[in-house]
Design an enzyme around this catalytic site. Structure first.
Site, PDB file in Angstrom:
ATOM      1  N   HIS A  98       5.883  12.696   4.532  1.00 46.68           N
ATOM      2  CA  HIS A  98       6.681  12.374   3.341  1.00 46.68           C
ATOM      3  C   HIS A  98       5.832  12.554   2.103  1.00 46.68           C
ATOM      4  CE1 HIS A  98       4.867   8.732   5.007  1.00 46.68           C
ATOM      5  NE2 HIS A  98       4.736   8.289   3.779  1.00 46.68           N
ATOM      6  N   HIS A 100       5.297  11.570  -1.749  1.00 43.75           N
ATOM      7  CA  HIS A 100       5.622  10.554  -2.760  1.00 43.75           C
ATOM      8  C   HIS A 100       5.723  11.235  -4.124  1.00 43.75           C
ATOM      9  CE1 HIS A 100       4.581   6.808  -0.444  1.00 43.75           C
ATOM     10  NE2 HIS A 100       3.831   7.658   0.237  1.00 43.75           N
TER      11      HIS A 100
HETATM   12  P1  AMP Z   1       2.986   5.816   3.412  1.00 42.81           P
HETATM   13  O1  AMP Z   1       2.060   4.663   3.227  1.00 42.81           O
HETATM   14  O2  AMP Z   1       2.545   7.057   2.692  1.00 42.81           O
HETATM   15  O3  AMP Z   1       3.300   6.060   4.875  1.00 42.81           O
HETATM   16  O4  AMP Z   1       4.319   5.406   2.684  1.00 42.81           O
HETATM   17  C1  AMP Z   1       5.451   4.930   3.334  1.00 42.81           C
HETATM   18  C2  AMP Z   1       6.447   4.587   2.254  1.00 42.81           C
HETATM   19  O5  AMP Z   1       7.700   4.421   2.869  1.00 42.81           O
HETATM   20  C3  AMP Z   1       6.132   3.296   1.520  1.00 42.81           C
HETATM   21  O6  AMP Z   1       6.016   3.573   0.124  1.00 42.81           O
HETATM   22  C4  AMP Z   1       7.322   2.404   1.832  1.00 42.81           C
HETATM   23  O7  AMP Z   1       7.703   1.607   0.735  1.00 42.81           O
HETATM   24  C5  AMP Z   1       8.395   3.411   2.185  1.00 42.81           C
HETATM   25  N1  AMP Z   1       9.424   2.924   3.087  1.00 42.81           N
HETATM   26  C6  AMP Z   1       9.265   2.267   4.250  1.00 42.81           C
HETATM   27  N2  AMP Z   1      10.468   2.016   4.822  1.00 42.81           N
HETATM   28  C7  AMP Z   1      11.403   2.541   3.998  1.00 42.81           C
HETATM   29  C8  AMP Z   1      12.833   2.614   4.017  1.00 42.81           C
HETATM   30  N3  AMP Z   1      13.537   2.075   5.018  1.00 42.81           N
HETATM   31  N4  AMP Z   1      13.464   3.231   3.001  1.00 42.81           N
HETATM   32  C9  AMP Z   1      12.752   3.766   1.985  1.00 42.81           C
HETATM   33  N5  AMP Z   1      11.412   3.740   1.900  1.00 42.81           N
HETATM   34  C10 AMP Z   1      10.739   3.132   2.884  1.00 42.81           C
END
Ligand code: AMP
Length: 139
Positions: A98, A100
């Site tokens: 993903h 950001h």
């Molecule tokens: P990372 O630390 O790069 O894996 O980021 C994961 C991101 O996913 C974090 O910023 C979380 O806030 C976001 N996240 C986790 N669960 C969800 C969800 N159900 N919907 C939207 N964002 C999410």
């Protein structure tokens, strides 16, 4: 067990989806670092960028390219930090690639991407040459 992002793609859990096409989807981060913090993912589950096939990588970049100005315009941001946490040691928590897109505002108190690494190494020219040659040979 599918990732939480696959569950979003499958419509099994809710998300604020802001863009979707055949291979990618963008939705608001549930814990935004700034208003408009958006995630862009490939619909298929790949843990790391290294695992993403070239055609999907192209689609993913196309969606990032579309979403950066859309996010900036929507929240009137001055800039964006656009980044992947690629692997657990880099802070990746969800094992589904993903990107950001974090809107940035003058005086928001955040730092540049240089702030994410530890102490900067002191490398001499020989070490830099060796590292460059190693990367070049793998590219
Ligand atoms: P990372 O630390 O790069 O894996 O980021 C994961 C991101 O996913 C974090 O910023 C979380 O806030 C976001 N996240 C986790 N669960 C969800 C969800 N159900 N919907 C939207 N964002 C999410």
């Amino acid at each position: 067990m599918s990732t939480i992002f696959t569950q979003i793609v499958e419509g099994e859990i809710p998300a604020r989806i802001v863009y979707e096409d055949e291979t990618t989807v963008a939705f608001l981060d549930a814990n935004p670092l700034a208003p408009g913090h958006t995630l862009v993912i490939p619909k298929d589950e790949y843990e790391r960028l290294n695992d993403v096939p070239a055609d999907v990588a192209t689609d993913l970049y196309d969606t990032i390219h579309r979403m950066v100005p859309a996010v900036e315009d929507a929240v009137d941001a001055d800039a964006t930090t656009v980044a992947f946490n690629n692997g657990e040691e880099a802070g990746q928590e969800v094992p589904h690639v993903h990107c950001h897109i974090v809107p940035r505002f003058e005086g928001d108190g955040g730092g540049p991407i240089h702030a994410v690494a530890g102490e900067a190494p002191d490398l001499d020219d020989d070490e830099l040459d060796e590292i460059a040659a190693g990367i070049e040979s793998e590219a």
